[in-house]
Write a protein that holds these residues in place. Structure first.
Motif, PDB file in Angstrom:
ATOM      1  N   MET A 230      26.109  -5.058 -40.696  1.00  0.00           N
ATOM      2  CA  MET A 230      25.849  -3.703 -40.472  1.00  0.00           C
ATOM      3  C   MET A 230      24.100  -3.800 -40.118  1.00  0.00           C
ATOM      4  SD  MET A 230      28.238  -1.913 -40.657  1.00  0.00           S
ATOM      5  CE  MET A 230      27.421  -0.361 -40.623  1.00  0.00           C
ATOM      6  N   LYS A 231      24.287  -4.083 -38.952  1.00  0.00           N
ATOM      7  CA  LYS A 231      22.802  -4.174 -38.257  1.00  0.00           C
ATOM      8  C   LYS A 231      22.873  -3.758 -36.881  1.00  0.00           C
ATOM      9  CE  LYS A 231      23.046  -8.840 -36.488  1.00  0.00           C
ATOM     10  NZ  LYS A 231      22.267 -10.101 -36.219  1.00  0.00           N
ATOM     11  N   LYS A 232      21.600  -3.074 -36.325  1.00  0.00           N
ATOM     12  CA  LYS A 232      21.619  -2.800 -34.898  1.00  0.00           C
ATOM     13  C   LYS A 232      20.696  -4.005 -34.250  1.00  0.00           C
ATOM     14  CE  LYS A 232      17.876   0.325 -35.962  1.00  0.00           C
ATOM     15  NZ  LYS A 232      17.436   1.494 -36.407  1.00  0.00           N
ATOM     16  N   GLU A 233      21.270  -3.919 -32.869  1.00  0.00           N
ATOM     17  CA  GLU A 233      20.483  -4.761 -32.105  1.00  0.00           C
ATOM     18  C   GLU A 233      19.543  -4.216 -31.304  1.00  0.00           C
ATOM     19  OE1 GLU A 233      19.567  -8.436 -30.327  1.00  0.00           O
ATOM     20  OE2 GLU A 233      20.919  -8.505 -31.887  1.00  0.00           O
ATOM     21  N   HIS A 234      18.280  -4.515 -31.198  1.00  0.00           N
ATOM     22  CA  HIS A 234      17.380  -3.576 -30.397  1.00  0.00           C
ATOM     23  C   HIS A 234      17.932  -3.587 -28.860  1.00  0.00           C
ATOM     24  CE1 HIS A 234      13.927  -1.282 -29.477  1.00  0.00           C
ATOM     25  NE2 HIS A 234      13.853  -2.241 -28.387  1.00  0.00           N
ATOM     26  N   CYS A 235      18.022  -2.356 -28.499  1.00  0.00           N
ATOM     27  CA  CYS A 235      18.597  -1.964 -27.208  1.00  0.00           C
ATOM     28  C   CYS A 235      17.195  -1.886 -26.076  1.00  0.00           C
ATOM     29  CB  CYS A 235      19.352  -0.922 -26.973  1.00  0.00           C
ATOM     30  SG  CYS A 235      20.040  -0.634 -25.338  1.00  0.00           S
ATOM     31  N   LYS A 236      16.918  -3.142 -25.587  1.00  0.00           N
ATOM     32  CA  LYS A 236      15.809  -2.809 -24.573  1.00  0.00           C
ATOM     33  C   LYS A 236      15.971  -1.922 -23.146  1.00  0.00           C
ATOM     34  CE  LYS A 236      13.923  -7.316 -25.857  1.00  0.00           C
ATOM     35  NZ  LYS A 236      13.494  -8.662 -25.620  1.00  0.00           N
ATOM     36  N   GLY A 237      17.334  -1.986 -22.708  1.00  0.00           N
ATOM     37  CA  GLY A 237      17.815  -1.041 -21.814  1.00  0.00           C
ATOM     38  C   GLY A 237      17.262   0.344 -22.103  1.00  0.00           C
ATOM     39  N   MET A 238      17.902   1.181 -23.297  1.00  0.00           N
ATOM     40  CA  MET A 238      17.425   2.195 -23.780  1.00  0.00           C
ATOM     41  C   MET A 238      15.890   2.315 -23.787  1.00  0.00           C
ATOM     42  SD  MET A 238      18.495   5.433 -23.882  1.00  0.00           S
ATOM     43  CE  MET A 238      20.146   5.394 -24.061  1.00  0.00           C
ATOM     44  N   GLU A 239      15.372   1.367 -24.536  1.00  0.00           N
ATOM     45  CA  GLU A 239      13.981   1.467 -24.395  1.00  0.00           C
ATOM     46  C   GLU A 239      13.147   1.742 -23.360  1.00  0.00           C
ATOM     47  OE1 GLU A 239      10.116  -1.650 -25.807  1.00  0.00           O
ATOM     48  OE2 GLU A 239      12.132  -2.304 -26.150  1.00  0.00           O
TER      49      GLU A 239
ATOM     50  N   ILE B 203      13.431  16.956 -17.119  1.00  0.00           N
ATOM     51  CA  ILE B 203      14.299  16.517 -18.598  1.00  0.00           C
ATOM     52  C   ILE B 203      15.806  16.381 -18.162  1.00  0.00           C
ATOM     53  CG2 ILE B 203      14.848  17.776 -20.602  1.00  0.00           C
ATOM     54  CD1 ILE B 203      12.151  19.117 -20.786  1.00  0.00           C
ATOM     55  N   ILE B 204      16.374  17.181 -17.382  1.00  0.00           N
ATOM     56  CA  ILE B 204      17.537  17.125 -17.021  1.00  0.00           C
ATOM     57  C   ILE B 204      17.868  15.596 -16.461  1.00  0.00           C
ATOM     58  CG2 ILE B 204      19.484  17.667 -15.610  1.00  0.00           C
ATOM     59  CD1 ILE B 204      18.436  20.575 -15.952  1.00  0.00           C
ATOM     60  N   ALA B 205      16.999  15.218 -15.568  1.00  0.00           N
ATOM     61  CA  ALA B 205      17.123  14.066 -14.774  1.00  0.00           C
ATOM     62  C   ALA B 205      17.034  12.707 -15.816  1.00  0.00           C
ATOM     63  CB  ALA B 205      15.945  13.963 -13.579  1.00  0.00           C
ATOM     64  N   GLN B 206      16.090  12.864 -16.492  1.00  0.00           N
ATOM     65  CA  GLN B 206      15.922  11.730 -17.674  1.00  0.00           C
ATOM     66  C   GLN B 206      17.181  11.900 -18.550  1.00  0.00           C
ATOM     67  OE1 GLN B 206      13.657   9.453 -16.890  1.00  0.00           O
ATOM     68  NE2 GLN B 206      13.012  10.626 -15.131  1.00  0.00           N
ATOM     69  N   TYR B 207      17.546  12.875 -18.873  1.00  0.00           N
ATOM     70  CA  TYR B 207      18.798  12.921 -20.128  1.00  0.00           C
ATOM     71  C   TYR B 207      19.741  12.392 -19.400  1.00  0.00           C
ATOM     72  CZ  TYR B 207      22.672  14.746 -22.745  1.00  0.00           C
ATOM     73  OH  TYR B 207      23.506  14.861 -23.370  1.00  0.00           O
ATOM     74  N   GLN B 208      20.288  12.552 -17.963  1.00  0.00           N
ATOM     75  CA  GLN B 208      21.256  12.095 -17.313  1.00  0.00           C
ATOM     76  C   GLN B 208      21.303  10.567 -17.175  1.00  0.00           C
ATOM     77  OE1 GLN B 208      21.778  15.422 -14.001  1.00  0.00           O
ATOM     78  NE2 GLN B 208      23.910  15.152 -14.940  1.00  0.00           N
ATOM     79  N   ARG B 209      19.990   9.984 -17.024  1.00  0.00           N
ATOM     80  CA  ARG B 209      19.878   8.801 -16.905  1.00  0.00           C
ATOM     81  C   ARG B 209      20.502   8.105 -18.235  1.00  0.00           C
ATOM     82  NH1 ARG B 209      15.668   6.767 -12.923  1.00  0.00           N
ATOM     83  NH2 ARG B 209      15.309   8.466 -11.710  1.00  0.00           N
ATOM     84  N   MET B 210      19.913   8.787 -19.332  1.00  0.00           N
ATOM     85  CA  MET B 210      20.323   8.162 -20.543  1.00  0.00           C
ATOM     86  C   MET B 210      21.705   8.389 -20.879  1.00  0.00           C
ATOM     87  SD  MET B 210      16.879   9.013 -22.848  1.00  0.00           S
ATOM     88  CE  MET B 210      16.764  10.577 -22.436  1.00  0.00           C
ATOM     89  N   CYS B 211      22.412   9.322 -20.433  1.00  0.00           N
ATOM     90  CA  CYS B 211      23.881   9.623 -20.619  1.00  0.00           C
ATOM     91  C   CYS B 211      24.480   8.603 -19.812  1.00  0.00           C
ATOM     92  CB  CYS B 211      24.191  10.893 -19.890  1.00  0.00           C
ATOM     93  SG  CYS B 211      24.059  12.378 -21.201  1.00  0.00           S
ATOM     94  N   HIS B 212      24.254   8.319 -18.613  1.00  0.00           N
ATOM     95  CA  HIS B 212      24.718   7.419 -17.898  1.00  0.00           C
ATOM     96  C   HIS B 212      24.837   6.045 -18.447  1.00  0.00           C
ATOM     97  CE1 HIS B 212      24.429  10.066 -14.032  1.00  0.00           C
ATOM     98  NE2 HIS B 212      25.252  10.691 -15.097  1.00  0.00           N
ATOM     99  N   TYR B 213      23.879   5.580 -18.911  1.00  0.00           N
ATOM    100  CA  TYR B 213      23.688   4.444 -19.840  1.00  0.00           C
ATOM    101  C   TYR B 213      24.447   4.424 -20.813  1.00  0.00           C
ATOM    102  CZ  TYR B 213      21.310   0.207 -21.926  1.00  0.00           C
ATOM    103  OH  TYR B 213      21.201  -0.925 -22.486  1.00  0.00           O
ATOM    104  N   GLY B 214      24.732   5.522 -21.481  1.00  0.00           N
ATOM    105  CA  GLY B 214      25.669   5.605 -22.709  1.00  0.00           C
ATOM    106  C   GLY B 214      27.097   5.594 -22.300  1.00  0.00           C
TER     107      GLY B 214
END
Length: 161
Positions: free
Chosen positions: A67-76, A100-111
């Motif tokens: 139960m540990k997380k691996e730091h995500c450099k992509g999302m960073e 804001i919408i553009a940046q949110y969508q970039r993160m969504c697409h990564y997800g």
């Protein structure tokens, strides 16, 4: 299949980190958005991201993983970009909302990429419960992304012009 299970677990741990990073910046973007529909959707998205984080932890437990997380450099990197291009910018009003919408969508697409990969691993491992839960999470992410596209096309892009 041990190697694939290891990849599956690593992806879950990476997504846990990605979600926590995204949750924080989405909350800040909700506070800064000028459009009430955008702010409300970002607040709801933050709740969804947090729910997905709980899912990831559940799936890690179900896989008997650490139960540990691996730091995500992509999302960073995506979070840094969101801060630079939206939160720390001098923009306001509709122009800021568009950023804001553009940046949110970039993160969504990564997800979408991460959850989709994780679902594919679960399919290969034959974990039907994980497949169903990850598919539900993906549907939620796609829905949020679609809403943002519609909001941008319908009003914010026009207002920003």
């Amino acid at each position: 299949m041990t190697k694939l299970k290891d990849l599956y677990i690593e992806e879950l741990q990476d997504l846990w980190s990605a979600n926590e990073q995204m949750s924080e910046v989405v909350s800040a973007m909700a506070d800064k958005a000028s459009d009430s529909k955008l702010a409300d959707r970002l607040s709801a998205a933050k709740d969804g991201i947090d729910q997905h984080t709980r899912l990831l932890k559940f799936l890690l437990e179900a896989a008997d993983a650490d139960m540990k997380k691996e730091h995500c450099k992509g999302m960073e990197g995506l979070v840094k970009e969101a801060r630079r291009h939206a939160l720390d910018s001098d923009m306001s009003g509709a122009a800021l909302d568009v950023a804001i919408i553009a940046q949110y969508q970039r993160m969504c697409h990564y997800g979408i990429a991460g959850f989709g990969t994780t679902k594919a691993f679960a399919e290969a491992l034959g974990d039907d419960d994980a497949i169903r839960k990850l598919d539900d999470a993906l549907d939620n992410i796609y829905e949020s992304d679609d809403f943002m596209s519609e909001l941008a096309q319908r009003s914010r892009n026009v207002d920003a012009a």
